[in-house]
Design a protein around this motif. Structure first.
Motif, mmCIF file in Angstrom:
data_model
loop_
_atom_site.group_PDB
_atom_site.id
_atom_site.type_symbol
_atom_site.label_atom_id
_atom_site.label_comp_id
_atom_site.label_asym_id
_atom_site.label_seq_id
_atom_site.Cartn_x
_atom_site.Cartn_y
_atom_site.Cartn_z
ATOM 1 N N GLU A 13 97.137 37.616 62.437
ATOM 2 C CA GLU A 13 98.489 37.423 61.914
ATOM 3 C C GLU A 13 98.384 36.670 60.586
ATOM 4 O OE1 GLU A 13 100.735 34.934 64.452
ATOM 5 O OE2 GLU A 13 102.432 34.767 63.065
ATOM 6 N N ASP A 14 99.007 37.206 59.557
ATOM 7 C CA ASP A 14 99.056 36.527 58.259
ATOM 8 C C ASP A 14 100.475 36.099 57.997
ATOM 9 O OD1 ASP A 14 96.455 36.447 57.103
ATOM 10 O OD2 ASP A 14 96.536 38.634 57.037
ATOM 11 N N GLY A 17 100.162 33.002 53.694
ATOM 12 C CA GLY A 17 98.847 32.534 53.283
ATOM 13 C C GLY A 17 98.013 31.909 54.371
ATOM 14 N N ASP A 18 98.574 31.726 55.557
ATOM 15 C CA ASP A 18 97.804 31.179 56.671
ATOM 16 C C ASP A 18 97.411 32.311 57.599
ATOM 17 O OD1 ASP A 18 97.892 28.561 55.864
ATOM 18 O OD2 ASP A 18 99.817 28.198 56.850
ATOM 19 N N ARG A 19 96.149 32.347 57.978
ATOM 20 C CA ARG A 19 95.666 33.414 58.852
ATOM 21 C C ARG A 19 95.447 32.857 60.248
ATOM 22 N NH1 ARG A 19 91.711 38.308 57.578
ATOM 23 N NH2 ARG A 19 93.650 38.866 56.565
ATOM 24 N N SER A 20 95.975 33.591 61.243
ATOM 25 C CA SER A 20 95.816 33.183 62.639
ATOM 26 C C SER A 20 95.105 34.280 63.389
ATOM 27 C CB SER A 20 97.179 32.921 63.285
ATOM 28 O OG SER A 20 97.886 31.982 62.538
ATOM 29 N N TYR A 21 94.141 33.900 64.212
ATOM 30 C CA TYR A 21 93.427 34.850 65.058
ATOM 31 C C TYR A 21 93.868 34.627 66.494
ATOM 32 C CZ TYR A 21 90.331 35.411 61.044
ATOM 33 O OH TYR A 21 89.843 35.656 59.808
ATOM 34 N N PHE A 80 92.156 28.009 58.744
ATOM 35 C CA PHE A 80 92.622 29.109 59.585
ATOM 36 C C PHE A 80 92.922 28.579 60.980
ATOM 37 C CE2 PHE A 80 88.927 29.855 62.285
ATOM 38 C CZ PHE A 80 87.945 29.183 61.592
#
Lengths: 163, 170
Positions: A13-14, A17-21, A80
């Motif tokens: 998920e973006d 600017g923050d990416r989450s796995y 992240f």
């Protein structure tokens, strides 16, 4: 990271600017150990652990509780998030204390306020709330109580506690 | 007589004589009122106003109030800020460590009745009068330094009016 742990990552998920796995709960410890030890990732800093209660929400089917791990890569200056969904009936997840010493108090805080149990934690006890407080106050279904204020019109009544 | 006129106002003068008499009660009350050393107990934003009052602009020291970092040397606790249920036994312990006579000022809405945390809070003590006896309440969120100064002056007036015969251990 997607190519390395492709099977264990449910979605990416973006957001601004923050990416989450979003990963599977069982793979958390293994992934974090690889992130810590592998020089290509070089994730040495666990910044924070938080948790979300999706009680009575349309997303709750994937699991009521969500634990959010906030990592920071010092060599790449990149932040992240790793998110894990846990079921309501058994909110348990592996502890990261063998890898990150910083996880000790952070996991105690999450346990104290949200009631998520971390398996393998050396001392999983209360850290913030009062010793005699029962329950986990940041859960959505934690009962709220208040006393009726005493004004001139009801000053003779005994203090009433509404639950 | 010129010397006697310059003496402080609380000195009692006999008409037409050179003798100056005063009561033991007045001396003790004056000594207590004019040297209220307070224990620093700032736990939230009220502590900022407390620090401001202690600094040069408002100058707490002119009331004889000096901060102490230990309860053994303090006459007064100014409880400045939210007292949580976890902090409540610590406040009681500090109060118990102080020597008599000891006094408590509840500064701000949180210490009086829980303040903005009155409703729906699982962690905040709803008023420190559940824990320690309070001598003076100063409302405000947080109170301005003028309010704190006035509260302390009222406390001094209260101390000056006390009778030795009424003294009892709290």
């Amino acid at each position: 990271m997607s190519s390395r742990f492709g099977d264990d990552i449910l979605s990416i998920e973006d957001f601004r600017g923050d990416r989450s796995y979003h990963i599977k709960p069982g793979a958390l410890f293994e992934i974090c150990q690889t992130l810590f030890e592998d020089d290509t990732f070089d994730v040495k800093f666990l910044a924070d652990i938080t948790s979300v209660d999706w009680y009575d929400h349309e997303d709750a089917a994937a699991g009521r509780f969500e634990v959010v791990y906030n990592f920071y890569m010092l060599s790449h200056t990149y932040r992240f998030f790793i998110k894990v969904r846990l079921d309501e009936s058994n909110p348990r997840i592996a502890s990261l204390t063998p890898i990150y010493a910083a996880a000790n108090w952070l996991e105690r805080e999450v346990y104290d306020l949200m009631g998520i149990e971390f398996e393998g934690h050396p001392e999983l006890t209360k850290i913030l709330t009062a010793d005699d407080l029962e329950g986990f106050p940041l859960r959505r279904d934690f009962p709220l109580t208040y006393e009726v204020p005493q004004f001139s019109f009801n000053k003779d009544d005994p203090p009433e506690v509404i639950k | 007589m010129g010397v006697i006129k310059k003496l402080p106002i609380y000195t009692e003068k006999l008409p037409g004589g050179g003798l100056i008499l005063t009561s033991l009660e007045t001396v003790i009350n004056q000594a207590q009122a004019k040297s209220l050393w307070y224990l620093l107990f700032g736990t939230a934003c009220c502590a900022i106003e407390l620090m401001c009052t202690g600094a040069s602009r408002y100058d707490f020291d002119r009331l004889g109030m000096i901060f102490r970092a230990t309860p053994r040397q303090a006459d007064l606790i100014i409880a400045a800020g939210t007292i949580t249920k976890k902090m409540a036994p610590r406040l009681r312990r500090l109060y118990d460590q102080m020597a008599e006579p000891r006094r408590v000022i509840a500064m701000g809405g949180c210490t009086i009745k829980g303040g903005p945390f009155y409703y729906d809070s699982y962690s905040v003590e709803k008023g420190i009068d559940h824990i320690v006896p309070v001598d003076m309440y100063i409302p405000g969120c947080p109170p301005r330094p003028e309010s704190l100064l006035e509260g302390c002056i009222h406390l001094q007036e209260k101390i000056k009016k006390q009778k030795l015969s009424d003294w009892q251990e709290k």
